[in-house]
Motif scaffolding. Structure first.
Motif, PDB file in Angstrom:
ATOM      1  N   GLU A 131       1.007  -1.139  -0.097  1.00 45.35           N
ATOM      2  CA  GLU A 131      -0.032  -0.037  -0.044  1.00 45.35           C
ATOM      3  C   GLU A 131       0.855   1.113   0.062  1.00 45.35           C
ATOM      4  OE1 GLU A 131      -3.779   1.539   0.072  1.00 45.35           O
ATOM      5  OE2 GLU A 131      -3.322  -0.512   0.403  1.00 45.35           O
ATOM      6  N   GLY A 132       0.794   2.088  -0.769  1.00 44.84           N
ATOM      7  CA  GLY A 132       1.590   3.469  -1.012  1.00 44.84           C
ATOM      8  C   GLY A 132       0.845   4.263  -1.928  1.00 44.84           C
ATOM      9  N   CYS A 133       1.684   5.382  -2.356  1.00 49.09           N
ATOM     10  CA  CYS A 133       1.092   6.499  -3.133  1.00 49.09           C
ATOM     11  C   CYS A 133       2.267   7.036  -3.920  1.00 49.09           C
ATOM     12  CB  CYS A 133       0.555   7.622  -2.358  1.00 49.09           C
ATOM     13  SG  CYS A 133      -1.033   7.305  -1.536  1.00 49.09           S
ATOM     14  N   PHE A 134       1.961   7.436  -5.217  1.00 44.27           N
ATOM     15  CA  PHE A 134       2.846   8.093  -6.115  1.00 44.27           C
ATOM     16  C   PHE A 134       2.284   9.584  -6.421  1.00 44.27           C
ATOM     17  CE2 PHE A 134       3.803   9.511 -10.573  1.00 44.27           C
ATOM     18  CZ  PHE A 134       5.077   9.425 -10.429  1.00 44.27           C
ATOM     19  N   LEU A 135       3.134  10.726  -6.156  1.00 48.43           N
ATOM     20  CA  LEU A 135       2.582  11.922  -6.224  1.00 48.43           C
ATOM     21  C   LEU A 135       3.641  12.547  -7.128  1.00 48.43           C
ATOM     22  CD1 LEU A 135       4.447  14.000  -4.348  1.00 48.43           C
ATOM     23  CD2 LEU A 135       3.110  12.945  -2.692  1.00 48.43           C
ATOM     24  N   LEU A 136       3.276  13.965  -7.979  1.00 45.40           N
ATOM     25  CA  LEU A 136       3.910  14.600  -8.694  1.00 45.40           C
ATOM     26  C   LEU A 136       3.450  15.837  -8.377  1.00 45.40           C
ATOM     27  CD1 LEU A 136       5.536  14.778 -11.229  1.00 45.40           C
ATOM     28  CD2 LEU A 136       3.521  14.840 -12.732  1.00 45.40           C
ATOM     29  N   THR A 137       4.600  16.751  -8.345  1.00 48.09           N
ATOM     30  CA  THR A 137       4.445  18.308  -8.127  1.00 48.09           C
ATOM     31  C   THR A 137       4.594  19.060  -9.228  1.00 48.09           C
ATOM     32  OG1 THR A 137       6.825  18.559  -7.615  1.00 48.09           O
ATOM     33  CG2 THR A 137       5.385  17.721  -5.952  1.00 48.09           C
ATOM     34  N   ALA A 138       4.291  20.424  -9.166  1.00 50.49           N
ATOM     35  CA  ALA A 138       4.112  21.375 -10.208  1.00 50.49           C
ATOM     36  C   ALA A 138       5.593  21.520 -10.648  1.00 50.49           C
ATOM     37  CB  ALA A 138       3.521  22.580  -9.833  1.00 50.49           C
ATOM     38  N   SER A 139       6.634  21.259 -10.092  1.00 47.64           N
ATOM     39  CA  SER A 139       7.920  21.649 -10.279  1.00 47.64           C
ATOM     40  C   SER A 139       8.695  20.245 -11.016  1.00 47.64           C
ATOM     41  CB  SER A 139       8.882  22.080  -9.031  1.00 47.64           C
ATOM     42  OG  SER A 139       8.929  21.113  -8.176  1.00 47.64           O
ATOM     43  N   GLY A 140       7.944  19.426 -11.052  1.00 44.06           N
ATOM     44  CA  GLY A 140       8.382  18.181 -11.965  1.00 44.06           C
ATOM     45  C   GLY A 140       9.145  17.069 -10.865  1.00 44.06           C
ATOM     46  N   LEU A 141       8.830  17.436  -9.561  1.00 38.86           N
ATOM     47  CA  LEU A 141       9.128  16.347  -8.756  1.00 38.86           C
ATOM     48  C   LEU A 141       8.452  15.143  -8.393  1.00 38.86           C
ATOM     49  CD1 LEU A 141      11.935  16.041  -6.543  1.00 38.86           C
ATOM     50  CD2 LEU A 141      10.342  17.152  -4.997  1.00 38.86           C
ATOM     51  N   MET A 142       8.983  14.152  -8.548  1.00 37.59           N
ATOM     52  CA  MET A 142       8.084  12.895  -8.120  1.00 37.59           C
ATOM     53  C   MET A 142       8.330  12.464  -6.865  1.00 37.59           C
ATOM     54  SD  MET A 142       8.602  10.466 -11.682  1.00 37.59           S
ATOM     55  CE  MET A 142      10.496  10.392 -11.218  1.00 37.59           C
ATOM     56  N   GLY A 143       7.419  11.728  -6.233  1.00 34.53           N
ATOM     57  CA  GLY A 143       7.504  11.248  -4.809  1.00 34.53           C
ATOM     58  C   GLY A 143       6.808  10.121  -4.623  1.00 34.53           C
ATOM     59  N   VAL A 144       7.389   9.096  -3.732  1.00 36.26           N
ATOM     60  CA  VAL A 144       6.822   8.047  -3.591  1.00 36.26           C
ATOM     61  C   VAL A 144       7.025   7.588  -2.162  1.00 36.26           C
ATOM     62  CG1 VAL A 144       8.708   6.590  -4.205  1.00 36.26           C
ATOM     63  CG2 VAL A 144       6.439   5.471  -4.559  1.00 36.26           C
ATOM     64  N   PHE A 145       5.994   6.987  -1.579  1.00 36.10           N
ATOM     65  CA  PHE A 145       6.044   6.602  -0.130  1.00 36.10           C
ATOM     66  C   PHE A 145       5.108   5.427   0.143  1.00 36.10           C
ATOM     67  CE2 PHE A 145       2.616   9.888  -0.534  1.00 36.10           C
ATOM     68  CZ  PHE A 145       1.652   9.318   0.499  1.00 36.10           C
ATOM     69  N   THR A 146       5.335   4.253   1.027  1.00 37.25           N
ATOM     70  CA  THR A 146       4.430   3.313   1.437  1.00 37.25           C
ATOM     71  C   THR A 146       3.638   3.592   2.651  1.00 37.25           C
ATOM     72  OG1 THR A 146       6.302   2.089   2.642  1.00 37.25           O
ATOM     73  CG2 THR A 146       6.240   1.624   0.397  1.00 37.25           C
ATOM     74  N   ILE A 147       2.438   3.057   2.524  1.00 36.34           N
ATOM     75  CA  ILE A 147       1.759   3.006   3.806  1.00 36.34           C
ATOM     76  C   ILE A 147       1.770   1.855   4.768  1.00 36.34           C
ATOM     77  CG2 ILE A 147      -0.772   3.607   4.616  1.00 36.34           C
ATOM     78  CD1 ILE A 147      -1.076   4.922   2.035  1.00 36.34           C
ATOM     79  N   PRO A 148       1.857   2.123   6.037  1.00 34.25           N
ATOM     80  CA  PRO A 148       1.956   0.791   6.975  1.00 34.25           C
ATOM     81  C   PRO A 148       0.589   0.029   6.728  1.00 34.25           C
ATOM     82  CG  PRO A 148       2.959   2.732   7.896  1.00 34.25           C
ATOM     83  CD  PRO A 148       2.453   3.132   6.688  1.00 34.25           C
ATOM     84  N   ARG A 149       0.588  -1.013   7.164  1.00 38.81           N
ATOM     85  CA  ARG A 149      -0.595  -1.947   7.451  1.00 38.81           C
ATOM     86  C   ARG A 149      -1.673  -1.113   8.452  1.00 38.81           C
ATOM     87  NH1 ARG A 149      -0.825  -5.584   3.212  1.00 38.81           N
ATOM     88  NH2 ARG A 149       1.168  -6.718   3.027  1.00 38.81           N
TER      89      ARG A 149
END
Length: 781
Positions: A160-178
């Motif tokens: 379980e996790g998320c992928f996000l994108l910002t207006a400056s072209g920065l990608m981010g990814v993180f996982t969510i604990p159970r």
């Protein structure tokens, strides 16, 4: 296309106030919960409502920052809110109550504007194909798509996790604990901050105005980004990998870009970009504005082959493969597009919903062919009240309703045509709704939007669903039986009172809980378990319960006395149900002679009667181990043994449930003079839109927080003298004043959150009620 309802003055919008473009966000979960955000005075107010109770909204949170994105996780349990200053919040329901939310996790990217977010794919995706509607087995009719999870743990368990994108072209990814199973015990005051791993999209970061994120069958993300000053859309495939030190790595692969042509020597000003995989083909939809209106273009990613020069060839058949975006369709609109949505149901047909600034909605299919349009009412423009303009929209996951919001904070629900699924729709109008309802049983997606549109054919739909379900194999029926009962419970609630069907669902849950306590005394000498042996023996019409006890092995039914004592209220419920079935048997037999639409009756269900007989045998066994767990009766004669009599009468009823003999009816009538038959507890009816809606009354007009009187269906003779509150889960009377009580928002089922769990069996029983038996969410009362 029909506008089903309109909700005036959405929470957070003051009367007469006007909302600007991009100041309303909305998303619909797989459970048909609508979350919407309203921005006023640089403040964000986030609310939630059920699609079948749109007039009742609950506030999730409010923030002084401006929210830029809303996103549900695939199961509809977690909500992510992204803000323009770089903060992302993950909210969860407390005890699965839709009116009680708390902040679980936060992710912070300072000075970054979050413009798009996507949860990880869990690899669960089922294809909806109407061409296979005549097939019998669910596994053949609904195929599992070859979809890989975005990130998997050991054993291919999806993360379980998320992928996000910002207006400056920065990608981010993180996982969510159970997520903890018991969310109400979580620490509500201190949300955890998650670690986020970032990377730049492309070789260098650039300003992004529009972007689209979608899933790829390989588990990667398809990302298309654009800067308003450039006539180009850059496309990437983003992969997420886990390193040995549990860090996440983002791998970005560039694909062919979409180069737009100039219009009248001017660059195209792009307003919307969408990228989707349709039938294993990559399709992109681009909307750009011009002076006269808007244009919608469809681009397809085409694979081409180029022969290698003779000097570089090893074989004559050598070639080089490359990809290129080519425009395949183009549509001109007379008004500008303010929002464009794509359908969510995985099928061979993809729908586009274009929301125009002239308050019209254009519905398109692949190839940009129009299949329908709707014009909403227009408000007269004056100096006091500003004009009403549509702003944003979202479609349900079964593609049956389109939810829209306008500049005055009003919410609309519009019906989506289903004729594109089946060319012979007029010849077989039930094929599409039946297939969609069966798809909801397979996937667990809420079917409230489907039931809202097919009220005139519910009886025929119910018969077809039951017939198709009975044709499935035994293990398939057992696996999907709970989802099937939940669906039929909602259908019965629309047709008539559903008390008997609610009893059937509770009976099924108790039977599973009781049989799970049985353990065979010798594993090596038995091919079947105690529950299977009991069912096989009771298939014969044995009317004496004590004879059944002699046949069975008592060691297989041995349970600890403390566990039996904790289950006494459930044992009492089974006994009360058996008494009520026999007591109302005469009335239920005569009812069809005067009224043909009598709905579901549990006394006619052979499976339900057989299940009650099996439970009575188990209760008889357990009474020998712990007499205090036996049900309590109020008898006119002291030496009258009620349980064997009930077992004998139910055995005779099982032999012929459709036409019981007169002697059985006479004995059932006499039973009420020998033992007091307890009155069945009936919940206060809940007002739902699909319980009372008819096509002649559309559109409905609702006011927020005001329950419509014309839809209320309260049986005063049943609830007028009912002052005591009863817990329908544990079968306990709680009194008149109870704290921490939750009630189902759809069926009115009541459950007390304060659980006095003393044994593991009782704890397991409470864990079965994460959601209500009808599939609805709870709400704190």
């Amino acid at each position: 296309m029909t506008i089903l309802y309109k909700v005036q003055s959405v929470c957070g919008c003051k009367e007469g106030s006007v909302l600007l473009q991009n100041n309303v966000l909305c998303r619909i979960s797989t459970k048909n919960l609508i979350v919407f955000c309203v921005h006023q005075n640089l403040h964000s107010q986030i609310y939630i409502c059920d699609i079948v109770k749109p007039w009742q909204s609950y506030k999730i949170c409010s923030s002084k920052a401006v929210a830029s994105v809303l996103e549900w996780n695939p199961t509809g349990e977690l909500l992510l809110v992204g803000y323009k200053h770089g903060l992302a919040e993950i909210w969860g329901m407390k005890a699965n109550c839709m009116n009680s939310w708390f902040l679980l996790y936060t992710v912070n990217l300072p000075c970054e504007e979050i413009i798009n977010v996507k949860f990880f794919h869990n690899s669960k995706s089922t294809y909806f194909n109407m061409q296979k509607k005549d097939l019998q087995n669910y596994s053949d009719k609904y195929e599992r798509l070859d979809q890989r999870p975005t990130l998997a743990y050991f054993g291919c368990s999806p993360a379980e996790g998320c992928f996000l994108l910002t207006a400056s072209g920065l990608m981010g990814v993180f996982t969510i604990p159970r997520i903890l199973a018991n969310m109400e015990t979580s620490n509500l005051s201190s949300p955890s901050e998650l670690n986020i791993f970032t990377n730049s999209i492309g070789l260098s970061r650039c300003f992004i105005t529009h972007c689209s994120i979608s899933y790829c069958p390989t588990g990667r993300f398809n990302v298309a980004v654009n800067n308003w000053s450039e006539p180009r859309i850059s496309c990437f495939k983003i992969g997420v990998e886990r390193e040995q030190d549990d860090t996440l790595n983002l791998k970005c692969g560039a694909l062919a870009s979409i180069f737009l042509q100039r219009v009248d020597n001017e660059n195209k000003e792009i307003s919307v970009v969408h990228w989707r995989t349709v039938n294993c083909e990559e399709v992109a939809f681009v909307v750009y504005d011009c002076q006269e209106g808007s244009f919608i273009e469809q681009w397809n990613l085409i694979k081409k082959h180029q022969q290698v020069h003779k000097l570089l060839q090893k074989n004559k058949t050598d070639f080089m493969q490359w990809e290129q975006w080519e425009i395949t369709a183009k549509l001109a609109l007379t008004s500008r597009v303010c929002d464009l949505n794509l359908s969510k149901l995985p099928s061979e047909s993809l729908l586009l919903f274009a929301i125009l600034r002239d308050n019209s909605v254009q519905i398109l299919e692949t190839g940009l062919k129009k299949i329908g349009s709707t014009v909403f009412e227009r408000v007269v423009e004056d100096q006091i009240r500003a004009p009403c303009k549509l702003l944003t929209s979202d479609c349900t996951h079964l593609n049956q309703l389109l939810i829209l919001f306008d500049s005055l904070g009003q919410m609309y629900a519009m019906q989506v045509p289903t004729s594109h699924y089946d060319k012979n729709y007029k010849m077989s109008p039930l094929a599409v709704p039946v297939s969609l309802l069966e798809y909801s049983v397979i996937t667990g997606i809420d079917a409230g939007d489907v039931l809202m549109l097919n009220l005139s054919h519910l009886e025929a739909i119910t018969e077809k669903l039951t017939e198709n379900f009975s044709r499935q194999t035994a293990y398939v029926r057992h696996f999907y039986y709970s989802n099937f009962l939940s669906l039929k419970s909602n259908i019965c609630r629309i047709q008539t009172k559903q008390q008997d069907f609610d009893d059937l669902i509770t009976l099924h849950a108790i039977a599973i809980a009781f049989k799970s306590l049985l353990r065979p005394s010798d594993l090596s000498s038995q091919d079947k378990g105690p529950a299977e042996n009991l069912s096989m023996i009771l298939s014969e019409p044995v009317g004496d319960v004590d004879k059944v006890l002699c046949i069975l092995d008592a060691k297989d039914f041995t349970v600890e006395p403390a566990t039996l004592q904790s289950l006494q209220q459930l044992i009492q419920w089974v006994s009360d149900l058996a008494l009520n079935i026999l007591h109302k048997l005469t009335e239920d037999v005569l009812k069809p002679k005067f009224n043909k639409r009598h709905g579901y009756e549990i006394c006619r269900d052979v499976i339900a009667v057989s299940s009650v007989r099996e439970l009575l045998v188990m209760i008889r066994f357990w009474g020998l181990l712990n007499p205090h767990c036996l049900p309590i009766y109020t008898k006119s004669v002291d030496n009258f043994d009620v349980l064997p009599v009930m077992f004998r009468l139910l055995t005779r009823l099982m032999q012929n449930t459709n036409e019981p003999d007169d002697s059985l009816l006479d004995e059932c009538s006499v039973l009420s003079t020998q033992v007091l038959v307890p009155t069945r507890h009936i919940n206060t009816p809940t007002t739902l839109l699909n319980n009372n809606a008819t096509s002649k009354l559309f559109p409905f007009v609702f006011q927020t927080t005001v329950e419509p009187l014309n839809l209320q269906d309260v049986h005063y003779e049943e609830v007028l003298f009912s002052h005591s509150i009863k817990d329908d889960v544990s079968n306990l009377h709680l009194g008149t004043h109870v704290r921490l009580l939750r009630r189902c928002s759809r069926c009115g089922f009541i459950n007390n959150i304060n659980k006095m769990t003393k044994t593991a069996a009782l704890k397991t029983w409470y864990q079965r009620w994460k959601y209500c038996h009808c599939g609805g969410f709870w709400k704190l009362v």
